[in-house]
Design an enzyme around this catalytic site. Structure first.
Site, PDB file in Angstrom:
ATOM      1  N   SER A  32       0.747  -1.174   0.194  1.00 33.70           N
ATOM      2  CA  SER A  32       0.127   0.127   0.000  1.00 33.70           C
ATOM      3  C   SER A  32       0.866   1.277   0.089  1.00 33.70           C
ATOM      4  O   SER A  32       1.880   1.237   0.752  1.00 33.70           O
ATOM      5  CB  SER A  32      -1.064   0.004   1.165  1.00 33.70           C
ATOM      6  OG  SER A  32      -1.712   1.231   1.212  1.00 33.70           O
ATOM      7  N   LYS A  83     -14.161  -3.778   3.180  1.00 36.18           N
ATOM      8  CA  LYS A  83     -15.051  -2.974   2.842  1.00 36.18           C
ATOM      9  C   LYS A  83     -16.274  -3.038   3.297  1.00 36.18           C
ATOM     10  O   LYS A  83     -17.108  -2.520   3.749  1.00 36.18           O
ATOM     11  CB  LYS A  83     -14.956  -2.490   1.228  1.00 36.18           C
ATOM     12  CG  LYS A  83     -13.623  -1.674   1.057  1.00 36.18           C
ATOM     13  CD  LYS A  83     -13.581  -1.250  -0.494  1.00 36.18           C
ATOM     14  CE  LYS A  83     -12.044  -1.032  -0.799  1.00 36.18           C
ATOM     15  NZ  LYS A  83     -12.113  -0.465  -2.106  1.00 36.18           N
ATOM     16  N   ASN A 104     -14.932   2.339   2.596  1.00 37.92           N
ATOM     17  CA  ASN A 104     -13.507   2.294   2.550  1.00 37.92           C
ATOM     18  C   ASN A 104     -12.674   3.322   3.703  1.00 37.92           C
ATOM     19  O   ASN A 104     -11.599   3.425   3.675  1.00 37.92           O
ATOM     20  CB  ASN A 104     -12.949   2.610   1.265  1.00 37.92           C
ATOM     21  CG  ASN A 104     -12.902   4.065   0.834  1.00 37.92           C
ATOM     22  OD1 ASN A 104     -13.783   4.768   1.011  1.00 37.92           O
ATOM     23  ND2 ASN A 104     -11.911   4.318   0.083  1.00 37.92           N
ATOM     24  N   ASP A 120     -13.754   5.897  -2.692  1.00 40.29           N
ATOM     25  CA  ASP A 120     -13.521   5.256  -4.047  1.00 40.29           C
ATOM     26  C   ASP A 120     -14.278   5.876  -5.033  1.00 40.29           C
ATOM     27  O   ASP A 120     -13.814   6.125  -6.171  1.00 40.29           O
ATOM     28  CB  ASP A 120     -13.894   3.967  -3.840  1.00 40.29           C
ATOM     29  CG  ASP A 120     -12.775   2.946  -3.069  1.00 40.29           C
ATOM     30  OD1 ASP A 120     -11.847   3.550  -3.122  1.00 40.29           O
ATOM     31  OD2 ASP A 120     -13.016   1.779  -2.721  1.00 40.29           O
ATOM     32  N   GLY A 143     -14.961  -6.836 -13.654  1.00 43.30           N
ATOM     33  CA  GLY A 143     -15.266  -7.259 -12.349  1.00 43.30           C
ATOM     34  C   GLY A 143     -16.466  -7.308 -11.457  1.00 43.30           C
ATOM     35  O   GLY A 143     -17.371  -6.160 -11.981  1.00 43.30           O
ATOM     36  N   GLY A 145     -16.999  -7.383  -7.797  1.00 40.48           N
ATOM     37  CA  GLY A 145     -16.834  -7.127  -6.426  1.00 40.48           C
ATOM     38  C   GLY A 145     -17.118  -5.695  -5.861  1.00 40.48           C
ATOM     39  O   GLY A 145     -17.917  -4.795  -6.394  1.00 40.48           O
ATOM     40  N   TYR A 232      -2.834  -1.089  -9.097  1.00 33.24           N
ATOM     41  CA  TYR A 232      -1.491  -0.254  -9.448  1.00 33.24           C
ATOM     42  C   TYR A 232      -0.347  -0.962  -9.018  1.00 33.24           C
ATOM     43  O   TYR A 232       0.955  -0.391  -9.096  1.00 33.24           O
ATOM     44  CB  TYR A 232      -1.746   1.007  -8.629  1.00 33.24           C
ATOM     45  CG  TYR A 232      -1.532   1.079  -7.134  1.00 33.24           C
ATOM     46  CD1 TYR A 232      -0.570   0.832  -6.205  1.00 33.24           C
ATOM     47  CD2 TYR A 232      -2.751   1.110  -6.441  1.00 33.24           C
ATOM     48  CE1 TYR A 232      -0.555   0.752  -5.253  1.00 33.24           C
ATOM     49  CE2 TYR A 232      -2.897   1.009  -4.975  1.00 33.24           C
ATOM     50  CZ  TYR A 232      -1.706   0.996  -4.392  1.00 33.24           C
ATOM     51  OH  TYR A 232      -1.678   0.875  -2.952  1.00 33.24           O
TER      52      TYR A 232
END
Length: 291
Positions: A32, A83, A104, A120, A143, A145, A232
């Site tokens: 992170s 989350k 988050n 987010d 995706g 999720g 990332y």
């Protein structure tokens, strides 16, 4: 002792004027970049005695972690897989986070309450705005999720009328599809292979982990759309690499991370994601350089 001020000399909000602790939690978490981002922001704001760290916390472990925190704790940033759990733990949740089904950001108020936010969504919108994308009509989402739900809401905020949700298992996208219908979007569930077909779009957002091999390469027509890959690490992702090889445009996942982190700093310092920070341009600049 003089009251602390930001870099311009403006006084800081009352709740910001004592040492605080914050952290980003998740699993895995060693990669992170949030600590670097947040520390740069607090130093710029004159909050040099605020500490921001990272901690490995797995699924089902968040409640026990929170119970061990003392009154010096101001807030937490949450990433995978925490989350949805944070949503259940929060005493009060903002509307967007409730709609996304994901928190988050937890603000730990002085009265002991836990306030839940989702930055987010705003991070995606602001990152795309920086890339010149302020409006879309048809989007593709990869995706299904918790982050996918946030990305879907961001697409709706940009004016999307329809979104294709591309997943390997249609059942895993059920909650995202339901959310899209609730917002009045035309939603279609497609296999991942859809990305290899002649399927033009205005915007593609991938929310799958960075090391995921989707087992296909995007078609030239769909690679003509801008791709925002929220992952990332590692970078470039396999999907981003395929996009770039076709001459496509890619918005780096760090841009979303940067902008959602700025909104978190607003929350931790002032308690409001909509209230700009003192010297916010300067804060954003030092955060960007910290990346």
């Amino acid at each position: 002792m003089a009251e602390p001020t930001d870099a311009t000399g403006a006084p800081l909000p009352r709740g910001a004027r004592r040492p605080r602790r914050l952290a980003v939690l998740g699993s895995p978490i060693a990669h992170s970049k949030s600590p670097a981002l947040h520390r740069a922001a607090y130093d710029r704001l004159g909050l040099t005695d605020w500490a921001y760290e990272r901690a490995e916390v797995g699924e089902g472990e968040l409640a026990a972690y929170l119970d061990r925190l003392g009154p010096e704790w101001r807030g937490l940033s949450l990433t995978m897989p925490l989350k949805p759990e944070a949503l259940e733990i929060a005493d009060d949740v903002e509307r967007l986070a409730e709609r996304a089904g994901a928190v988050n950001t937890l603000l730990l108020a002085d009265d002991g309450s836990r306030l839940g936010f989702n930055t987010d969504i705003g991070g995606i919108v602001r990152a795309l705005a920086d890339a010149g994308i302020n409006e879309i009509r048809h989007g593709v989402l990869v995706g299904g999720g918790a982050t996918a739900a946030s990305a879907l809401i961001a697409m709706a905020e940009l004016g999307a009328l329809s979104v294709e949700v591309c997943v390997r298992d249609a059942g895993r996208a059920a909650s995202v599809v339901e959310l899209g219908h609730a917002m009045g979007l035309v939603i279609e569930t497609r296999p991942i292979a859809r990305l290899a077909e002649h399927a033009p779009a205005d915007l593609v957002i991938s929310t799958v982990p960075g090391g995921t091999d989707l087992g296909m390469v995007p078609s030239d027509p769909i690679a003509a759309a801008t791709l925002l890959d929220v992952a990332y690490a590692p970078w470039p992702t396999l999907l981003a690499s395929s996009w770039l090889e076709r001459g496509g445009r890619v918005v780096h996942g760090l841009e979303m991370l940067l902008h959602q982190a700025l909104l978190q700093v607003r929350i931790f310092v002032g308690g409001d994601p909509l209230a700009p920070l003192p010297d916010e341009e300067g804060v954003l600049d030092v955060m960007r350089r910290a990346l």
